[in-house]
Design an enzyme around this catalytic site. Structure first.
Site, PDB file in Angstrom:
ATOM      1  N   ASP A 374       0.865  -1.180   0.000  1.00 25.04           N
ATOM      2  CA  ASP A 374       0.000   0.000   0.000  1.00 25.04           C
ATOM      3  C   ASP A 374       0.907   1.236   0.000  1.00 25.04           C
ATOM      4  O   ASP A 374       1.575   1.531   0.998  1.00 25.04           O
ATOM      5  CB  ASP A 374      -0.882  -0.053   1.257  1.00 25.04           C
ATOM      6  CG  ASP A 374      -1.907   1.071   1.286  1.00 25.04           C
ATOM      7  OD1 ASP A 374      -1.652   2.118   0.652  1.00 25.04           O
ATOM      8  OD2 ASP A 374      -2.946   0.902   1.954  1.00 25.04           O
ATOM      9  N   HIS A 375       0.897   1.951  -1.107  1.00 26.61           N
ATOM     10  CA  HIS A 375       1.850   3.055  -1.255  1.00 26.61           C
ATOM     11  C   HIS A 375       1.496   4.261  -0.376  1.00 26.61           C
ATOM     12  O   HIS A 375       2.288   5.189  -0.248  1.00 26.61           O
ATOM     13  CB  HIS A 375       1.909   3.469  -2.730  1.00 26.61           C
ATOM     14  CG  HIS A 375       3.232   4.055  -3.128  1.00 26.61           C
ATOM     15  ND1 HIS A 375       4.287   4.207  -2.257  1.00 26.61           N
ATOM     16  CD2 HIS A 375       3.682   4.529  -4.312  1.00 26.61           C
ATOM     17  CE1 HIS A 375       5.306   4.756  -2.872  1.00 26.61           C
ATOM     18  NE2 HIS A 375       4.971   4.967  -4.131  1.00 26.61           N
TER      19      HIS A 375
END
Ligand code: CAO
Length: 402
Positions: A374-375
């Protein structure tokens, strides 16, 4: 018989002939354009009121003409339907053709000569086009949007035909299982809500695999284990260690997405496919268990999953998921994060590849890894360090005891 064709009343006093669209001796169809006239900043194509052969042309380009000016003489074999009624009322052959009464209103279009030429070249009937220009003038854009509309219609028609064909002969509808529906919704939500990045790496597991084979063979010869310890168990153990060292990978968003929760336990889920239904049973407290314990728990949970006997507690409280497709085949893939977790590790089938050691190529067993994260929480550098750390441990398992 010869029939005179005169300029119809188009509501303008005087117009200039700017184009003659037919030639002497040419066969002309009813409503085919004869001339283009221009006046009052617009131009119009004057259609033929009758079909026949052009016998004479009485006007020239540049000439100013008015209503009832004689334009052409036509030779006709038989009176066509449009003027039949009129002929009955006129006994002489010099029929005064007042187009305006006979023709449909929309035969007279406002369009520049350029547009008319364009329409003619494209074989487009201007009467089909809705004008959007000033004074109801047809613009180039109108022609383009009409063309797009035609293309769309053709496509839709094709699709309908193909779909019906397939539907009838080549397909069959299957109901999704309730698990597929739930998993599908979750996957869709996770895929659309989480900005995924997938980092790929290839890890040399030659030494680990040698050790694994040796260990399994020895245990088997002593009748101490019935099943192999698979490579997945080592990966799970290594990932647990890496999660301790990189705690952001062991976190989740709070409900309002404003904070992250760092978890002080390490539970790892592993994806299991059962006849197209996907389950993710969770191994609890992986960091506190050794490889053999983990191997037997993995087997038990896998069996439970295949028999569809998992209970809710077997599938909850996961911190991180591993999806190993290596036992099946294929190379790289991008796994979808299993929210509220923030990362997932995809494992593909290991393969022998030549690895350059500075002097020579050594046949090495390479394991492909795909880490989706999850950036919003994890940046690329942190993720690259995490996957490199996992790679190091899998390449040299001794580091686990350091
Ligand atoms: N590369 C090469 N070999 C691999 C491998 C890999 N990535 N992963 C497993 N193997 C090997 C194992 O080591 C084992 O070899 P040995 O017989 O020499 O010990 C063999 O393949 C069979 O392993 P397995 O699949 O039976 O066992 P596992 O522990 O690797 O996996 C389980 C267990 C339950 C995860 C697995 O059986 C399974 O269901 N896999 C499917 C996963 C899945 O469906 N994912 C879907 C994800 S998203 O749709």
């Amino acid at each position: 018989m010869d029939i005179e064709v005169k300029m119809p009343d188009i509501g303008l006093d005087k117009v200039e002939v700017i184009e003659i669209l037919v030639n002497i001796n040419e066969k002309v169809k009813l409503e085919q354009g004869l001339i283009t006239v221009e006046g009052d900043k617009t131009s119009m194509e004057i259609p033929s009121p009758i079909s026949g052969v052009v016998k004479n042309i009485y006007i020239k380009i540049g000439e100013k003409i008015t209503t009832n000016s004689l334009i052409m003489m036509f030779k006709v074999d038989r009176i066509n339907s449009l003027i039949k009624k009129k002929k009955e009322n006129y006994l002489n052959e010099d029929i005064d053709l007042n187009f305006k009464k006979n023709l449909k209103k929309d035969v007279l279009f406002h369009a520049t000569p350029v547009i008319r030429r364009l329409a003619r070249n494209l074989n487009i009937n201007l009467s089909n086009i809705t004008p959007t220009g000033p004074k109801n003038r047809i613009l180039k854009e109108d022609i383009e949007s009409y063309q797009n509309h035609l293309k769309q219609n053709i496509l839709e028609e094709k699709n309908t035909i193909n779909f019906n064909d397939y539907n009838q002969f080549k397909t069959e509808e299957l109901e999704l299982s309730s698990i597929q529906k739930i998993i599908g919704e979750n996957l869709h939500r996770n895929w659309t809500n989480i900005p995924h990045v997938t980092q790929f790496d290839e890890v040399n597991i030659t030494v680990l695999e040698r050790f694994r084979q040796k260990y399994n063979n020895e245990k088997k010869s002593q009748n101490k284990i019935s099943n192999n310890i698979t490579i997945l168990v080592f990966i799970i153990k290594v990932v647990a260690y890496a999660l301790e060292k990189f705690p952001i990978f062991n976190s989740s968003f709070t409900l309002n997405n404003k904070k992250i929760v760092l978890k002080k336990y390490i539970n790892i889920g592993f994806a299991v496919d059962v006849n197209n239904d996907l389950f993710v049973p969770v191994l609890k407290d992986v960091n506190k268990k050794n490889i053999e314990q983990l191997s037997s728990e993995l087997k038990l949970l896998s069996e439970k999953t295949r028999k569809r006997k998992l209970n809710a507690s077997d599938m909850t409280e996961g911190c991180f998921t591993i999806s190993n497709l290596g036992g099946i085949g294929g190379s790289w893939f991008s796994p979808i994060i299993n929210a509220p977790e923030v990362a997932i590790l995809g494992v593909s089938k290991s393969q022998i590849k030549p690895l350059w050691n500075g002097k020579e190529f050594i046949p090495s067993l390479m394991l492909p890894l795909s880490l989706s994260y999850d950036h919003r929480i994890i940046n690329g550098a942190y993720a690259a360090r995490f996957i490199t750390f996992i790679g190091k441990l899998l390449s040299d398992i001794h580091l686990l005891i350091m």
